[in-house]
Design a protein around this motif. Structure first.
Motif, PDB file in Angstrom:
ATOM      1  N   THR A   9       0.256  -1.034  -0.093  1.00  0.00           N
ATOM      2  CA  THR A   9       0.170   0.081   0.059  1.00  0.00           C
ATOM      3  C   THR A   9       0.867   1.195  -0.089  1.00  0.00           C
ATOM      4  N   ALA A  10       1.999   1.619   0.221  1.00  0.00           N
ATOM      5  CA  ALA A  10       2.362   2.360   0.754  1.00  0.00           C
ATOM      6  C   ALA A  10       3.378   2.836  -0.212  1.00  0.00           C
ATOM      7  N   ASN A  11       3.761   1.893  -0.847  1.00  0.00           N
ATOM      8  CA  ASN A  11       5.121   1.438  -2.483  1.00  0.00           C
ATOM      9  C   ASN A  11       4.207   2.102  -3.200  1.00  0.00           C
ATOM     10  N   LEU A  12       2.242   1.979  -3.784  1.00  0.00           N
ATOM     11  CA  LEU A  12       1.388   2.091  -4.477  1.00  0.00           C
ATOM     12  C   LEU A  12       1.272   3.554  -4.852  1.00  0.00           C
ATOM     13  N   ALA A  13       0.588   3.848  -2.782  1.00  0.00           N
ATOM     14  CA  ALA A  13       0.966   5.540  -2.944  1.00  0.00           C
ATOM     15  C   ALA A  13       1.643   6.275  -2.999  1.00  0.00           C
ATOM     16  N   PHE A  14       2.628   5.713  -3.049  1.00  0.00           N
ATOM     17  CA  PHE A  14       4.639   6.986  -3.814  1.00  0.00           C
ATOM     18  C   PHE A  14       4.132   6.877  -4.933  1.00  0.00           C
ATOM     19  N   ALA A  53       9.020   4.495 -14.130  1.00  0.00           N
ATOM     20  CA  ALA A  53       9.388   3.923 -14.067  1.00  0.00           C
ATOM     21  C   ALA A  53      10.222   2.352 -13.530  1.00  0.00           C
ATOM     22  N   GLY A  54      11.039   3.137 -12.481  1.00  0.00           N
ATOM     23  CA  GLY A  54      11.587   1.521 -11.240  1.00  0.00           C
ATOM     24  C   GLY A  54      11.554   1.353 -10.798  1.00  0.00           C
ATOM     25  N   GLU A  55      10.090   2.349 -10.188  1.00  0.00           N
ATOM     26  CA  GLU A  55       9.210   2.278  -9.085  1.00  0.00           C
ATOM     27  C   GLU A  55       8.366   0.811  -9.560  1.00  0.00           C
ATOM     28  N   ARG A  56       8.338   0.895 -10.439  1.00  0.00           N
ATOM     29  CA  ARG A  56       7.128   0.331 -11.683  1.00  0.00           C
ATOM     30  C   ARG A  56       7.520  -0.952 -11.906  1.00  0.00           C
ATOM     31  N   HIS A  57       8.809  -1.098 -12.401  1.00  0.00           N
ATOM     32  CA  HIS A  57       9.202  -2.040 -12.624  1.00  0.00           C
ATOM     33  C   HIS A  57       9.758  -3.003 -11.496  1.00  0.00           C
ATOM     34  N   GLU A  58      10.324  -2.416 -10.213  1.00  0.00           N
ATOM     35  CA  GLU A  58      10.853  -3.391  -9.256  1.00  0.00           C
ATOM     36  C   GLU A  58       9.471  -3.548  -8.370  1.00  0.00           C
ATOM     37  N   TRP A  59       8.103  -3.160  -8.867  1.00  0.00           N
ATOM     38  CA  TRP A  59       6.933  -3.448  -8.412  1.00  0.00           C
ATOM     39  C   TRP A  59       6.333  -4.574  -9.181  1.00  0.00           C
ATOM     40  N   LEU A 110       4.346  10.653  -6.699  1.00  0.00           N
ATOM     41  CA  LEU A 110       5.106  11.194  -8.359  1.00  0.00           C
ATOM     42  C   LEU A 110       4.343  10.667  -8.853  1.00  0.00           C
ATOM     43  N   HIS A 111       3.046  10.497  -9.521  1.00  0.00           N
ATOM     44  CA  HIS A 111       2.176  10.237 -10.800  1.00  0.00           C
ATOM     45  C   HIS A 111       1.494  11.893 -11.166  1.00  0.00           C
ATOM     46  N   VAL A 112       0.911  12.284 -10.122  1.00  0.00           N
ATOM     47  CA  VAL A 112       0.372  13.300  -9.099  1.00  0.00           C
ATOM     48  C   VAL A 112       1.379  14.170 -10.047  1.00  0.00           C
ATOM     49  N   LEU A 113       2.546  14.372  -8.923  1.00  0.00           N
ATOM     50  CA  LEU A 113       3.637  15.704  -9.346  1.00  0.00           C
ATOM     51  C   LEU A 113       4.289  15.096 -10.387  1.00  0.00           C
ATOM     52  N   GLN A 114       4.327  14.280 -11.283  1.00  0.00           N
ATOM     53  CA  GLN A 114       4.912  14.582 -12.135  1.00  0.00           C
ATOM     54  C   GLN A 114       3.916  15.230 -13.421  1.00  0.00           C
ATOM     55  N   ILE A 115       2.457  14.998 -13.342  1.00  0.00           N
ATOM     56  CA  ILE A 115       1.595  15.890 -14.075  1.00  0.00           C
ATOM     57  C   ILE A 115       1.698  17.331 -13.359  1.00  0.00           C
ATOM     58  N   VAL A 116       1.831  17.531 -12.849  1.00  0.00           N
ATOM     59  CA  VAL A 116       1.703  19.075 -11.612  1.00  0.00           C
ATOM     60  C   VAL A 116       3.477  20.012 -12.411  1.00  0.00           C
ATOM     61  N   LEU A 152      13.311  13.457 -14.428  1.00  0.00           N
ATOM     62  CA  LEU A 152      13.606  12.662 -14.152  1.00  0.00           C
ATOM     63  C   LEU A 152      12.629  11.856 -12.973  1.00  0.00           C
ATOM     64  N   LEU A 153      11.241  12.232 -13.232  1.00  0.00           N
ATOM     65  CA  LEU A 153      10.229  11.481 -12.486  1.00  0.00           C
ATOM     66  C   LEU A 153       9.885  10.236 -13.287  1.00  0.00           C
ATOM     67  N   SER A 154      10.073  11.022 -14.438  1.00  0.00           N
ATOM     68  CA  SER A 154       9.590   9.809 -15.617  1.00  0.00           C
ATOM     69  C   SER A 154      10.446   8.584 -15.155  1.00  0.00           C
ATOM     70  N   GLY A 155      11.689   8.440 -15.026  1.00  0.00           N
ATOM     71  CA  GLY A 155      12.809   7.441 -14.503  1.00  0.00           C
ATOM     72  C   GLY A 155      12.259   6.559 -12.776  1.00  0.00           C
ATOM     73  N   VAL A 156      12.112   7.984 -12.008  1.00  0.00           N
ATOM     74  CA  VAL A 156      12.261   6.737 -11.033  1.00  0.00           C
ATOM     75  C   VAL A 156      10.590   6.514 -11.423  1.00  0.00           C
TER      76      VAL A 156
END
Length: 131
Positions: free
Chosen positions: A62-67, A109-115, A71-77, A103-107
């Motif tokens: 849950t914490a990882n999904l919320a993070f 993508a890394g989080e989604r790959h790890e997930w 990140l996605h919301v911050l990228q849109i902003v 940079l946010l796209s890279g982070v």
């Protein structure tokens, strides 16, 4: 002859380039604020929640999904701020926001790959039955 007053010039945001000092005064603090937000959120938002979960996989997930969602919301902003800065022709602000969006796209993508690596079935072949 009568002297007519010149028509007042309209000042549209895109009519003149933003001065360099104003542009840099916005670009640098906003970049530092947004990058710092990501770092602090990774440390205190996710890190402390994972630590507090004490191995409870549901809370960790849950914490990882919320993070990832934050990140996605911050990228849109950040992209919206880049578009706004482009309307005001503030080139350094646009450049820093696009760099941060990258940079946010890279982070992200890394989080989604790890997930996906953590939640894939072992021995499962993609595009195979029952996967």
């Amino acid at each position: 002859m009568t002297q007519s007053l010149p028509a007042p010039r309209r000042r549209f945001p895109w009519s003149h380039r933003t001065r360099l000092g104003v542009d840099l005064a916005l670009a640098i603090p906003l970049f530092l604020l947004e990058a710092g937000w990501v770092v602090l959120d990774a440390i205190y938002g996710v890190g402390l929640e994972v630590w507090a979960a004490q191995g409870d996989q549901t809370r960790i997930d849950t914490a990882n999904l919320a993070f990832m969602e934050r990140l996605h919301v911050l990228q849109i902003v950040v992209i919206a701020l880049a578009v706004l800065a482009a309307a005001f022709r503030a080139r350094w602000t646009v450049l820093t926001h696009l760099l941060l969006a990258l940079l946010l796209s890279g982070v992200l993508a890394g989080e989604r790959h790890e997930w996906q690596q953590d939640h894939s079935s072992p021995g499962c072949v993609h595009y195979g039955p029952n996967c």
